[in-house]
Design an enzyme around this catalytic site. Structure first.
Site, PDB file in Angstrom:
ATOM      1  N   GLU A  43       9.031 -20.005  -2.454  1.00 53.61           N
ATOM      2  CA  GLU A  43       9.753 -21.172  -2.661  1.00 53.61           C
ATOM      3  C   GLU A  43       9.685 -21.409  -4.116  1.00 53.61           C
ATOM      4  O   GLU A  43       8.589 -21.961  -4.806  1.00 53.61           O
ATOM      5  CB  GLU A  43       9.029 -22.435  -1.931  1.00 53.61           C
ATOM      6  CG  GLU A  43       9.018 -22.495  -0.498  1.00 53.61           C
ATOM      7  CD  GLU A  43      10.341 -22.567   0.083  1.00 53.61           C
ATOM      8  OE1 GLU A  43      11.224 -22.935  -0.368  1.00 53.61           O
ATOM      9  OE2 GLU A  43      10.556 -22.230   1.664  1.00 53.61           O
ATOM     10  N   CYS A  74      11.809 -29.915  -6.538  1.00 54.42           N
ATOM     11  CA  CYS A  74      12.525 -28.589  -6.668  1.00 54.42           C
ATOM     12  C   CYS A  74      14.110 -28.643  -6.190  1.00 54.42           C
ATOM     13  O   CYS A  74      14.662 -27.880  -6.168  1.00 54.42           O
ATOM     14  CB  CYS A  74      11.701 -27.223  -5.588  1.00 54.42           C
ATOM     15  SG  CYS A  74      11.416 -27.869  -4.061  1.00 54.42           S
TER      16      CYS A  74
END
Length: 508
Positions: A266, A300
């Site tokens: 990720e 993010c």
């Protein structure tokens, strides 16, 4: 700007003191490394001291974890689900102090801190139900008196390396699923949020002890890159989940793949919102504000690029500039604060460097763009008018900086959305069905998260979370993400007395 009050009494409620041991291995707290200070990003004052673990501590912990894995994987999945249910209850009982700790140590505002802990609780609830649904397929066999089906078994141990911006939620995405799938978990928390790592581990350890299970089922370490490197290199860990930058993620991936391990990555996001000429402007502006300045731009999934149809460009920009000037910046634990500090002094320096680069590449600062003078790590949420060709638009500047750009056609907007190396989250604001369905189709957004009329951030746990391209391709949390945490076997059983071969082969 930051609070001068060191009211940290609530830390005692979650087992923390002024000095803490940063390693939980084989059922005991042990760390023989150097001492570090956990800092409050609102004033850069010490919250507490933590002794970090060493590679030697890690090795001791992994030996115990490997032994615990032999037992844990044999416990029926619904029974493992019951343990995760109890972990969720333990977290629920400490929701407020844990949420306050997330806000204090990471810097996000209190509603977001509490929301992050709630996310782990939600993942526990989700995983409990999942523990009764880890089912494989039954596949028709072409051979008479044969049965073919899939069996899913645990991997053994899952390594989880998390980042500072979601210091415990990302653990929940991974650990809750990994545990019900029959895996032990080895967690390395972010070096700058060690108190969260310790506090969450204490609650999990208490549940394991109360159920008379090996505490090494869950092992955790506070430490630096050497612990992360040990996890990446360790052949006893079949799957490593890493959350962080694309640069470091590539190094982790290379190390894990060299030993034929599996990686769940990720990584960086460079997320865009597209606002069409028919959009609900009020809804879009509210969404953009949250997506761009929430968590001080350190998610993010933060919106970093805003593409506005030329006919509504100035209207939206004017509204956003006005709202940015009203945003309350300050102590994340104070009521009414919308933007807390960025996480570290290094984050402030990266913001300053980013602004300088933006100006050198022809960017125009519409609002913000400065560091706020204080003891803490506060910067101004910033809106920048810039060309889509500016190299910095292709990068992830991890802070509250939003690029605004014009477009004319839907095709142009899609191309702009897909023009960066990263592919995490995206959203379009429109009322037209044809635009919506083209957006989510094969020629639309190339991201792992493709939204309509909502922000790029704030994903629910029921869907698979992750992105494409330089975001790494990993999927965590919901949907069928659980399959990454298990080993699939295709099994064929002959219950007859003949030996027919597949594809009609006659061998003697």
């Amino acid at each position: 700007m930051g609070s001068d009050k060191n009211d940290y009494g609530f830390l005692k409620e979650i087992g923390l003191g002024s000095s803490n041991i940063g390693g939980f291995l084989d059922g005991k707290w042990k760390a023989s490394g150097s001492s570090v200070n956990s800092l409050n990003p609102s004033n850069n004052q010490t919250i507490a001291e933590v002794t970090e673990a060493t590679v030697q501590d890690y090795e001791e912990g992994l030996r115990a974890c490997s032994e615990a894995a032999k037992l844990w994987m044999t416990i029926p999945a619904p029974k493992r689900g019951e343990i995760v249910r109890q972990i969720g209850d333990a977290l629920r009982a400490k929701l407020d102090p844990l949420g306050r700790l997330v806000s204090l140590e990471m810097g996000k505002i209190l509603p977001e801190g509490i929301g992050e802990v709630q996310e782990i609780i939600d993942m526990c609830d989700y995983a409990v139900g999942l523990s009764r649904q880890l089912s494989g397929s039954i596949i028709p066999s072409e051979r008479p008196d044969h049965m073919m089906f899939e069996v899913w078994n645990p991997l053994g141990i899952v390594g989880v390396i998390t980042a500072f911006n979601f210091p415990c939620a990302v653990l929940g995405w991974n650990a809750c699923i990994a545990l019900v799938c029959g895996n032990c978990v080895v967690w390395k928390g972010a070096p700058t949020t060690p108190l969260i790592t310790i506090a969450v581990t204490k609650l999990i350890a208490e549940v394991l002890e109360r159920n008379k299970l090996p505490s090494a089922i869950f092992t955790s370490f506070c430490g630096g890159a050497e612990i992360g490197q040990a996890i990446a290199k360790d052949t006893r860990i079949p799957l490593v989940s890493f959350t962080g930058s694309t640069k470091v993620g590539l190094m982790v991936q290379k190390t894990v793949h060299e030993r034929f391990g599996k990686c769940l990555l990720e990584l960086s996001g460079n997320n865009a919102i597209i606002v069409m000429d028919d959009a609900d402007i009020k809804l879009a502006v509210r969404s953009i504000l949250f997506a761009a300045v929430g968590t001080a731009g350190q998610r993010c999934t933060t919106c970093r690029r805003l593409y506005l149809h030329e006919s509504i460009y100035q209207n939206v920009v004017d509204q956003l500039v006005g709202l940015y000037k009203q945003v309350k910046i300050g102590d994340p634990l104070e009521k009414g604060t919308l933007v807390g500090p960025v996480h570290t002094r290094t984050s402030v320096e990266n913001f300053q460097k980013g602004i300088s680069t933006i100006k050198s590449q022809g960017g125009k600062i519409l609002t913000g763009g400065s560091v706020i003078e204080s003891e803490g790590n506060f910067v101004q949420p910033t809106i920048v008018e810039i060309s889509a060709d500016a190299p910095i638009v292709k990068e992830e500047l991890f802070g509250p900086v939003l690029y605004v750009l014009k477009f004319q056609t839907l095709e142009e907007a899609f191309a702009l959305n897909n023009s960066v190396p990263q592919g995490l989250s995206s959203s379009i604001f429109t009322k037209r069905p044809e635009a919506i369905f083209r957006w989510i189709g094969p020629l639309g957004s190339d991201c792992g998260i493709v939204n309509v009329n909502i922000p790029t951030n704030g994903a629910e746990i029921g869907g698979a979370f992750g992105g494409e391209k330089a975001t790494g391709g990993g999927r965590e949390a919901g949907s069928d993400s659980w399959k990454q945490y298990m080993r699939r076997s295709t099994c064929t059983i002959n219950y007859g007395s003949e030996l027919p071969l597949a594809q009609g082969i006659n061998f003697g």
